[in-house]
Design a protein around this motif. Structure first.
Motif: not given
Lengths: 355, 302
Positions: A239, A177-178, A243, A173
């Motif tokens: 996600l 991506w986020v 992370y 992450t």
């Protein structure tokens, strides 16, 4: 008389969108290079929470089926995603998996999609009670699903390593991506809200009997709501694990669920910008205010560490909001360019038009 | 095998009493306000904690600690009603608003206790009298099991009488069936609501004492599981029906203990699954519960 509505010719609209996108990308690039450590974490968590909020808002706000089961769905999706991305050697040493699953290595994007699909499939256990029960009974049943999923995760040691949890999860992450997925989700949910599906769902949420009388297929649209909501929620769960880099069965417990509910309650139900606002406020508050619960010295008074103060304050804020502004800060309205322009930039012009 | 079963039944009775006493609070509050008081489990936890603090930390006699526990949990219930539920329900807010507020109240109360005492298990003080055991035909029965059972049954009978014949009790039943009509015929719904919260919370405090006596531990998150299980017991007994809630509590308590006792040990971690599976079975087959519920049916079914 001046023209209040901005000129909505096609060219200008495209230009505006492009400029807006460029600004956002610029901010993200800046954040990607400048932010480090703790602040980067908060920035990423905001994005992940916002995705979860948007997913949850489809069932909880638009369709008005108040579900607390999304914690269980996120758990399911997160474990699925982890099985795809964990290093083979780690899987070999801690889990007892079928051979094909043990040797499976997939790119992150594929893992995300599969975990979204698994989330959708596991939401069937929510869909069934949603058709039979109403009000508090459904809330309780969905909460039960949350607890049952956690319990299964604790007990299926072969796949989850039980309460000991999993480590060594690769950190996939990052900002792109986020926020890429957040942008997609925001785009999708805003379009969805205005589409035939979204309007049907909102109608069902307002009055189910009336909606059915108008010829809206209630069963079909409720299933759609769960499918779409669970997919988005599942992706945010995946996600989240990539992370933090570690996973155990209690990460998406009732406390986490409460945080997401608080975001929607504070921001405003039934509004995309409200969900984003709520996610931003609560994420920032819970992480940036953390130093106050670790004890400090105030004018020669030693304030002792009070772990949990954040949760207490959050609970008080949510209760106050429920008493004084039950619709949240902005209710079901949206903050758009036009609303900002009409309310803050050119209020005079609006008055003129009214008169 | 018969002896083993009988022993397990004896063990299950105190757990059944805990759930039954808690379930009464849920059922009364749900019946009157139409909401799940999520903070009920936390009222329970605070009761146990006060008794622990008074008698184990401050060294007061156990009885005084127990009385303090009952008083505090009643006070917490009253304050909850006054500052969380009354403002939200009297505004005619949608059900979910009240629900979110009650969820927040539950998280808040739990973390207030965690803030000062951290989420650690502590030993609950058990007075020596209660440690005495009797051997009846090969079954070990503790004095505390007997006392708990008698007290629970006595309280349940008094409460059933109160709900059925006293003016407040009749008011409660009237309000839970139809609030507007009850107000038209002169029932003070505010007073009745306060009475329900006070009785429910006092019973939660009592249930906390029973929990402490039979399990011997307290910690700030101890209210979650018994709280939710007790609500399921209230649903099983027919929501709004006080006697039903007590019986439902005993059924679920005994059922849970027997589930662990009779099935192979590898399945015993799945104990929560049993309770929730039971909830689903009840809700799908007979959502009105075993006994006549005291609410209208449209609230339950789709």
């Amino acid at each position: 008389m001046r023209n209040v509505n901005p000129d909505n010719s096609r060219k200008q609209r495209i230009l505006k969108t492009l400029i807006f996108a460029a600004i956002i990308i610029g901010i993200l690039a800046l954040a990607d290079t400048k932010l480090r450590g703790f602040y980067l974490g908060v920035f990423l968590l905001f994005g992940i929470n916002a995705i979860a909020c948007l997913g949850v808002s489809i069932t909880n706000s638009y369709a008005n089926i108040f579900s607390l089961g999304f914690g269980g769905i996120m758990l399911m999706a997160a474990y699925t995603c982890v099985l795809f991305t964990l290093p083979v050697s780690y899987k070999e040493s801690t889990l007892t998996l079928p051979l094909w699953l043990e040797n499976l290595q997939a790119p992150f994007i594929l893992a995300l999609i599969v975990s979204g699909i698994v989330a959708v499939l596991s939401s069937i256990v929510l869909v069934l009670p949603a058709f039979r029960l109403r009000g508090h009974y459904f809330v309780l049943a969905s909460m039960g699903i949350n607890i049952v999923m956690t319990n299964l995760a604790i007990n299926m040691r072969a796949y989850t390593h039980g309460p000991l949890g999993l480590r060594n999860i690769p950190f996939h992450t990052n900002v792109w991506w986020v926020y890429g997925l957040l942008a997609l989700t925001v785009f999708f949910v805003t379009r969805f809200k205005r589409s035939k599906f979204g309007r049907a769902l909102i109608a069902i949420g307002k009055d189910q009997t009336l909606a059915a009388a108008l010829g809206i297929d209630v069963v079909k649209y409720k299933i759609y709501a769960f499918v779409i909501g669970s997919f988005i929620v599942g992706i945010s769960g995946a996600l989240w694990v990539h992370y933090t880099g570690s996973m155990h069965p209690n990460v998406f417990d009732l406390n986490f669920v409460f945080h997401i509910i608080a975001m929607l309650a504070v921001g405003g139900s039934g509004s995309v910008t409200g969900a984003l606002l709520g996610a931003a406020i609560i994420t920032a508050f819970t992480h940036l205010a953390r130093p106050i619960q670790e004890g400090f010295a105030l004018f020669s008074f030693d304030v002792p560490p009070l772990i949990g103060l954040i949760q207490v304050l959050l609970a008080v804020v949510v209760v106050l909001i429920m008493i004084f502004r039950p619709d949240g800060l902005i209710g079901s309205r949206e903050i758009t360019f036009n609303s900002v322009k009409c309310n803050f930039v050119m209020p005079k012009a609006r008055e003129e038009e009214k008169g | 095998m018969g002896l083993y079963l009988a022993q397990q039944l004896v063990n299950g009775i105190s757990y059944g009493s805990i759930l039954g006493l808690l379930a009464v609070g849920y059922t009364m509050i749900y019946g009157i306000l139409g909401l799940i008081n999520f903070a009920h489990g936390e009222v329970f936890m605070i009761g146990a904690f006060i008794c622990y603090l008074a008698s184990a930390v401050r060294g007061m006699p156990w009885v005084i600690g127990a009385i303090l526990a009952l008083v505090t949990s009643t006070a917490v219930g009253f304050l909850l009603q006054r500052y969380v539920y009354r403002p939200t329900t009297e505004k005619k807010a949608p059900l979910l608003t009240v629900f979110i507020a009650s969820f927040a109240a539950s998280i808040g109360l739990r973390h207030i206790v965690m803030m000062f005492y951290t989420d650690k298990r502590r030993a609950f003080p058990i007075p020596g009298v209660f440690e005495r055991m009797f051997l009846v035909g090969g079954i070990a029965i503790g004095l505390r099991d007997i006392v708990i059972f008698i007290v629970t049954i006595a309280i349940m009978s008094v409460l059933a009488y109160f709900i059925r014949y006293s003016k407040t009790g009749m008011g409660m039943r009237a309000v839970s069936y139809d609030k507007n009509t009850a107000e038209l015929v002169g029932v003070n719904s505010r007073k009745v609501t306060i009475a329900a919260f006070i009785i429910g919370s006092a019973l939660a405090g009592l249930s906390a004492l029973v929990y402490g006596l039979s399990f011997g531990i307290v910690n700030p998150s101890m209210g979650i599981t018994p709280g939710l299980t007790a609500f399921i017991a209230a649903v099983l007994g027919g929501i709004g029906n006080v006697t039903g809630a007590m019986i439902g509590g005993f059924i679920i308590g005994l059922g849970e203990v027997l589930f662990v006792a009779l099935l192979p040990a590898s399945l015993s971690p799945l104990r929560p699954l049993f309770v929730w599976a039971l909830l689903f079975v009840i809700l799908f087959i007979k959502p009105s519960g075993l006994f006549r519920p005291n609410v209208k049916f449209e609230e339950i079914w789709e």
